[in-house]
Design a protein around this motif. Structure first.
Motif, mmCIF file in Angstrom:
data_model
loop_
_atom_site.group_PDB
_atom_site.id
_atom_site.type_symbol
_atom_site.label_atom_id
_atom_site.label_comp_id
_atom_site.label_asym_id
_atom_site.label_seq_id
_atom_site.Cartn_x
_atom_site.Cartn_y
_atom_site.Cartn_z
ATOM 1 N N LYS A 1 52.698 53.168 43.235
ATOM 2 C CA LYS A 1 52.155 54.499 43.468
ATOM 3 C C LYS A 1 51.397 54.959 42.223
ATOM 4 O O LYS A 1 51.841 54.737 41.105
ATOM 5 N N PHE A 2 50.246 55.615 42.446
ATOM 6 C CA PHE A 2 49.437 55.999 41.291
ATOM 7 C C PHE A 2 48.743 57.334 41.502
ATOM 8 O O PHE A 2 48.543 57.801 42.637
ATOM 9 N N ALA A 3 48.363 57.937 40.395
ATOM 10 C CA ALA A 3 47.576 59.174 40.400
ATOM 11 C C ALA A 3 46.157 58.842 39.973
ATOM 12 O O ALA A 3 45.948 58.142 38.971
ATOM 13 N N ALA A 4 45.186 59.316 40.730
ATOM 14 C CA ALA A 4 43.779 59.150 40.371
ATOM 15 C C ALA A 4 43.346 60.382 39.578
ATOM 16 O O ALA A 4 43.503 61.517 40.043
ATOM 17 N N VAL A 5 42.802 60.156 38.380
ATOM 18 C CA VAL A 5 42.405 61.255 37.504
ATOM 19 C C VAL A 5 40.884 61.237 37.361
ATOM 20 O O VAL A 5 40.314 60.281 36.837
ATOM 21 N N TYR A 6 40.240 62.284 37.864
ATOM 22 C CA TYR A 6 38.785 62.391 37.744
ATOM 23 C C TYR A 6 38.478 63.689 37.019
ATOM 24 O O TYR A 6 38.391 64.761 37.622
ATOM 25 N N ILE A 7 38.320 63.591 35.711
ATOM 26 C CA ILE A 7 38.081 64.754 34.865
ATOM 27 C C ILE A 7 36.734 64.584 34.171
ATOM 28 O O ILE A 7 36.522 63.625 33.421
ATOM 29 N N LEU A 8 35.827 65.503 34.421
ATOM 30 C CA LEU A 8 34.520 65.486 33.767
ATOM 31 C C LEU A 8 34.649 66.111 32.381
ATOM 32 O O LEU A 8 35.329 67.125 32.206
ATOM 33 N N GLY A 9 34.004 65.496 31.391
ATOM 34 C CA GLY A 9 34.171 65.969 30.024
ATOM 35 C C GLY A 9 35.514 65.541 29.464
ATOM 36 O O GLY A 9 36.219 66.314 28.811
ATOM 37 N N LEU A 10 35.856 64.298 29.728
ATOM 38 C CA LEU A 10 37.161 63.761 29.331
ATOM 39 C C LEU A 10 37.368 63.865 27.817
ATOM 40 O O LEU A 10 36.475 63.546 27.034
ATOM 41 N N ASN A 11 38.544 64.334 27.409
ATOM 42 C CA ASN A 11 38.881 64.418 25.987
ATOM 43 C C ASN A 11 40.384 64.192 25.808
ATOM 44 O O ASN A 11 41.118 64.009 26.793
ATOM 45 N N LYS A 12 40.833 64.187 24.565
ATOM 46 C CA LYS A 12 42.242 63.873 24.288
ATOM 47 C C LYS A 12 43.179 64.879 24.968
ATOM 48 O O LYS A 12 44.232 64.503 25.496
ATOM 49 N N LYS A 13 42.791 66.146 24.972
ATOM 50 C CA LYS A 13 43.641 67.167 25.572
ATOM 51 C C LYS A 13 43.838 66.918 27.066
ATOM 52 O O LYS A 13 44.969 67.000 27.583
ATOM 53 N N SER A 14 42.747 66.604 27.765
ATOM 54 C CA SER A 14 42.859 66.365 29.208
ATOM 55 C C SER A 14 43.597 65.060 29.496
ATOM 56 O O SER A 14 44.323 64.960 30.494
ATOM 57 N N ILE A 15 43.430 64.065 28.615
ATOM 58 C CA ILE A 15 44.162 62.810 28.789
ATOM 59 C C ILE A 15 45.661 63.049 28.623
ATOM 60 O O ILE A 15 46.484 62.573 29.419
ATOM 61 N N ASP A 16 46.029 63.804 27.598
ATOM 62 C CA ASP A 16 47.449 64.112 27.365
ATOM 63 C C ASP A 16 48.034 64.875 28.545
ATOM 64 O O ASP A 16 49.190 64.644 28.934
ATOM 65 N N LEU A 17 47.242 65.777 29.130
ATOM 66 C CA LEU A 17 47.704 66.522 30.294
ATOM 67 C C LEU A 17 47.973 65.591 31.466
ATOM 68 O O LEU A 17 48.998 65.712 32.159
ATOM 69 N N ALA A 18 47.056 64.636 31.684
ATOM 70 C CA ALA A 18 47.222 63.682 32.773
ATOM 71 C C ALA A 18 48.444 62.800 32.560
ATOM 72 O O ALA A 18 49.208 62.534 33.496
ATOM 73 N N VAL A 19 48.636 62.340 31.328
ATOM 74 C CA VAL A 19 49.796 61.492 31.003
ATOM 75 C C VAL A 19 51.093 62.246 31.259
ATOM 76 O O VAL A 19 52.053 61.716 31.854
ATOM 77 N N SER A 20 51.146 63.507 30.818
ATOM 78 C CA SER A 20 52.341 64.328 31.018
ATOM 79 C C SER A 20 52.629 64.520 32.504
ATOM 80 O O SER A 20 53.782 64.420 32.949
ATOM 81 N N MET A 21 51.577 64.778 33.282
ATOM 82 C CA MET A 21 51.746 64.964 34.723
ATOM 83 C C MET A 21 52.269 63.699 35.384
ATOM 84 O O MET A 21 53.197 63.736 36.209
ATOM 85 N N ALA A 22 51.685 62.548 35.019
ATOM 86 C CA ALA A 22 52.090 61.282 35.619
ATOM 87 C C ALA A 22 53.543 60.951 35.299
ATOM 88 O O ALA A 22 54.291 60.457 36.154
ATOM 89 N N GLU A 23 53.951 61.215 34.069
ATOM 90 C CA GLU A 23 55.338 60.957 33.681
ATOM 91 C C GLU A 23 56.293 61.829 34.479
ATOM 92 O O GLU A 23 57.358 61.373 34.910
ATOM 93 N N ARG A 24 55.906 63.074 34.681
ATOM 94 C CA ARG A 24 56.752 63.999 35.440
ATOM 95 C C ARG A 24 56.871 63.567 36.898
ATOM 96 O O ARG A 24 57.923 63.711 37.522
#
Length: 297
Positions: free
Chosen positions: A189-212
């Motif tokens: 099972k996976f989460a698809a992350v499509y964020i325009l203007g990708l940066n460290k903050k948005s990556i960290d947010l995605a990682v935190s969400m996926a872990e949860r």
């Protein structure tokens, strides 16, 4: 005439949402029973040829601005300007130039054309020229309400609001495009992350969400964000190219969750009935995303 309609759109665009607006417009026009061709662009090596050729038929000759094949005026009864920033300022003197080369005896219409941003980037001194060009369209539909207001501001009264063209098609259409892709998608099972203007903050947010949520992450790196790929070292990601549009849709359609700050990314998540989170882009949600969130909650 040989054909009912010629369509001009940014089909060479690696902006996946923008490409969707073009192919859905073409699909809808032909499904309504009209014969149509997409005006081929000159010297473009577009990576999604397998997708476009599956859906669209193209003119034999290519568009060579500022001198397109003038026989098109004899072959087509109507000329349709597609969506995706086609009314933005930098297009006015360029290849589309609001179909300046089309005979006045032919019908010119816009299909939810977009100024891109409020004001379309135009200077006040350019408004008379813009108004003159817009009045040459028999039917003028605009994707954003702010664009309709701009038309009124410059004295163009026949501009009407028409939502994004992707809403003219249903899930089956987008699933057929997604099925053109044969990528090796994650088995888990996976989460698809499509964020325009990708940066460290948005990556960290995605990682935190996926872990949860206990999900594997796959980043769909949009056009213009390829330079951010270095921030994703050690993580799974997909970049534009090849069958990029089909791959983008395949990951969204088969994901278990979608995280996005993109209007079209969010729309596709809703289209495929995926749980999702919509996040702010830059200073906040753009106008279309606000309407989307208000509609879908």
């Amino acid at each position: 005439y040989m054909f009912d309609a010629a369509l001009l759109g940014n089909y060479t665009n690696f902006n996946w949402g923008g490409s969707l607006t073009v192919i859905t417009t073409y699909a809808t026009v032909t499904e309504l029973g009209f014969s149509a061709r997409m005006l081929k662009k000159k010297d473009h090596d577009y990576g999604d040829d397998a997708v476009y050729n599956h859906i669209c038929q193209f003119t034999e000759e290519a568009f060579d601005d500022p001198y397109p094949p003038f026989k098109w005026n004899r072959e087509f009864a109507n000329f349709i300007l597609c969506s995706d920033w086609t009314l933005f300022r930098h297009f006015l003197p360029g290849e589309t130039n609001l179909f300046r080369w089309v005979s006045d005896e032919r019908n010119k219409v816009t299909a939810a054309a977009s100024f891109g941003v409020p004001g379309g980037g135009y200077l006040d001194v350019e408004y008379p020229k813009l108004a003159e060009a817009l009045r040459r369209f028999r039917h003028l539909s605009i994707r954003e309400k702010a664009g309709v207001e701009l038309c009124k501001k410059i004295g163009v009264s026949h501009g009407v609001h028409l939502p994004d063209p992707i809403f003219s098609q249903g899930r089956d259409f987008f699933q057929k495009v997604a099925d053109l892709d044969h990528s090796d998608l994650p088995k888990e099972k996976f989460a698809a992350v499509y964020i325009l203007g990708l940066n460290k903050k948005s990556i960290d947010l995605a990682v935190s969400m996926a872990e949860r949520l206990g999900l594997t992450l796959v980043f769909l790196v949009g056009y213009g964000d390829e330079g951010s790929a270095s921030l994703l070292e050690g993580r799974r990601y997909v970049t534009p190219g090849g069958k990029g549009l089909a791959t983008w849709l395949a990951y969204i359609s088969r994901s278990d969750y979608v995280l996005s700050n993109s209007f079209h990314g969010s729309c596709m998540a809703a289209m495929f009935d995926k749980p999702m989170a919509v996040i702010q882009r830059g200073g906040g949600l753009d106008l279309r995303l606000r309407e989307f969130v208000k509609t879908f909650g």
